[in-house]
Enzyme design. Sequence first.
Site, PDB file in Angstrom:
ATOM      1  N   LEU A 322      -4.756   2.793   5.082  1.00 47.75           N
ATOM      2  CA  LEU A 322      -4.492   1.821   4.026  1.00 47.75           C
ATOM      3  C   LEU A 322      -5.829   1.207   3.645  1.00 47.75           C
ATOM      4  CD1 LEU A 322      -2.102   0.684   2.433  1.00 47.75           C
ATOM      5  CD2 LEU A 322      -2.000  -1.208   4.061  1.00 47.75           C
ATOM      6  N   ASP A 323      -6.161   1.249   2.349  1.00 47.22           N
ATOM      7  CA  ASP A 323      -7.487   0.838   1.902  1.00 47.22           C
ATOM      8  C   ASP A 323      -7.781  -0.609   2.270  1.00 47.22           C
ATOM      9  OD1 ASP A 323      -7.682   3.340   0.802  1.00 47.22           O
ATOM     10  OD2 ASP A 323      -6.991   2.677  -1.177  1.00 47.22           O
ATOM     11  N   VAL A 324      -9.082  -0.937   2.325  1.00 54.06           N
ATOM     12  CA  VAL A 324      -9.501  -2.281   2.665  1.00 54.06           C
ATOM     13  C   VAL A 324      -9.060  -3.287   1.605  1.00 54.06           C
ATOM     14  CG1 VAL A 324     -11.772  -1.996   1.574  1.00 54.06           C
ATOM     15  CG2 VAL A 324     -11.486  -3.663   3.421  1.00 54.06           C
TER      16      VAL A 324
END
Length: 446
Positions: A322-324
């Site tokens: 899950l992207d930052v």
Amino acid sequence: MTQPDDPWAKWRKPAADDVAVDRKPSAAVAPVDTPKPAAAPEKSAAASAPAKPAAPAEPQENVAPTPPTGTLGVLKTPGGETTGRKRPVRGGALARKPRETPAAPSRQREGGRPEGGRSASAKPRQERQGEWQEKRRPEGGRQEKFGQGRDEQKRDRRPAGENPWARKPASEASRGNAGARPPRPERAERPASPPPAVVASAEAPSGVRLSKVMSERGLCSRREADLWIERGWVFVNGEQVSELGSRIDPDARIEISTEAKKDQAKAVTILLHKPVGYVSGQPEPGCIPAVTLVSAENQLPQSGGPEFKPWMLRGLAPAGRLDVDSTGLLVLTSDGRVAKRLIGEDSEAEKEYLVRVSGQMIKGGLELLRHGLELDGKPLKPAWVKQLNEDQLHFILKEGKKRQIRRMCELVGLKVIGLKRVRIGRIRLGDLPMGQWRFLRDDEAF
């Protein structure tokens, strides 16, 4: 009884009371006769004493005095110097004279020999050495052994350039050595050996890897299967298997020991609501990993749920990125079965997202988002995409490439300004507060 002659009497030093010897030079010295001692009665003290040498004779008159030479008084010849080479006196060596340089003219002695002791007709050493080498060395330039090559006639018969050590033909050798062993007949050439036959490759081992079968059946992950096999916790058709890489029949019966079940019961799965600014995987410079949020303070209490222990963090890893800049549901697990079901190659688990976008979508962009785009040169799987309002989209994917939704939107003219994951498989985020986590219950499955 007479005293025997003393052979060393004439070399003994005369006593002090003897008659003094006249030291005046004389032309010649008369030979000294050593008188025999008179007979004396036995046991006499005088008999044991050595005979004293008589005084030398008086020098002759009317003769020119000549000084004696040497310790023995040997006189030189009237010519001036003795002929021949001087010999050293007993007990000593004649001192060598330093060799003169060739440039200085040698002074000839009276005997015809130069002062250095070499005759005038003698050749210099370098010339003699050169003649000796020319006599010993053949024309080919190779020095012969001692005793070889002295016969000039035999050497002249050899043609120029011929190798003296080369083998002679069989016919010539037989003529020269009638009684010698006949030459060995030439060996016939062997026919060219046929190319080696291609060895058939060994048959591939039958069966399927045990760890792969266990992973496909959902017993554990491959890593856990290898660990259990190595520990001897796996039984195939009732027989223990402890060798890594073992192959079995895909339909074989597999059982695991009680120890393996206890080890698997220790695995935990955690559902975390990740906020923006935390990375799901390996930490990046300036970012904080999401696993740091898993603590007793951030746990959402549940009835009948296990109590958090620090050892539960061991082996905990994210099952899906899950992207930052994204938020939503993140799964952290130490159970290989859960990880395989979510991120395995043949995983069919759905991921549901709510996306807020900005910009103007190109014509037919919604159909392209559903199917027809490709990333990194590979086409994407079909996706379910719905537009909720002017700035919000609803995505359901069956794959999870890096920053996939953001890159898909850029291809149709949109920019993602907010992304939230609300479901993975059959597990929903629900009312889990942001920054908190809970355990996956026993009645839940992806």
